[in-house]
Design a protein around this motif. Structure first.
Motif, short mmCIF file in Angstrom:
data_model
loop_
_atom_site.label_atom_id
_atom_site.label_comp_id
_atom_site.label_asym_id
_atom_site.label_seq_id
_atom_site.Cartn_x
_atom_site.Cartn_y
_atom_site.Cartn_z
N VAL A 46 -3.69 54.17 31.40
CA VAL A 46 -4.70 54.71 32.32
C VAL A 46 -5.14 56.11 31.86
O VAL A 46 -6.34 56.40 31.80
CB VAL A 46 -4.16 54.75 33.76
N LEU A 47 -4.18 56.97 31.55
CA LEU A 47 -4.51 58.32 31.09
C LEU A 47 -5.33 58.27 29.80
O LEU A 47 -6.30 59.03 29.63
CB LEU A 47 -3.24 59.14 30.87
N THR A 48 -4.96 57.38 28.91
CA THR A 48 -5.67 57.27 27.63
C THR A 48 -7.09 56.76 27.83
O THR A 48 -8.04 57.27 27.23
CB THR A 48 -4.88 56.37 26.66
N LEU A 49 -7.26 55.75 28.69
CA LEU A 49 -8.62 55.25 28.96
C LEU A 49 -9.50 56.33 29.56
O LEU A 49 -10.66 56.48 29.15
CB LEU A 49 -8.58 54.04 29.89
N ASP A 50 -8.97 57.08 30.52
CA ASP A 50 -9.75 58.18 31.11
C ASP A 50 -10.18 59.17 30.03
O ASP A 50 -11.34 59.60 29.98
CB ASP A 50 -8.95 58.92 32.18
#
Length: 135
Positions: A46-50
């Protein structure tokens, strides 16, 4: 996410990609106060996609980034994908870590033009180097 959690998540992504069940089992061992491996992998995804959405839009580190994440169609689709990963991980046992890791890798690769399986290990190495540098 702490630096140790980031490195553990990256190791799990690599082990999941390689389908290394022994490495995943070793990474799943944790203290009672640490997140389970499926949750850690999903949270990292999730952090990487953001981050990737904001980098692709040119808004990383800019004040309007939060508004963009709430209103842009691509950002909202990525948020939905992230909720799918975290929901899956919340109810999963450690045995699902490899499948979740491969799903996260697929999501990350979708932002990298022309990237394929041959790019996964170099990408994970670059992310690990960045985590070790504290970026």
């Amino acid at each position: 996410m702490t630096p140790d959690e980031t490195l553990r998540a990256l190791a799990a992504l690599e082990a999941g990609f390689k389908r290394d069940d022994q490495a995943l089992a070793a990474l799943a061992r944790r203290a009672p106060d640490e997140p389970g491996l499926p949750v850690l992998v999903a949270d990292f995804g999730v952090l990487t996609l953001d981050t990737l959405v904001l980098l692709a839009s040119g808004l990383a580190g800019r004040p309007e980034a939060d508004e963009f994440l709430r209103t842009n169609v691509t950002a909202r689709m990525c948020a939905a994908l992230g909720r799918t990963w975290t929901g899956w991980a919340a109810g999963a046992d450690d045995g699902a870590s490899g499948e979740i890791a491969r799903a996260v890798i697929d999501g990350i690769l979708s932002f990298t033009e022309g990237a394929g399986e041959q790019h996964v290990l170099p990408l994970l190495a670059a992310l690990r180097d960045q985590a070790l540098q504290g970026d």
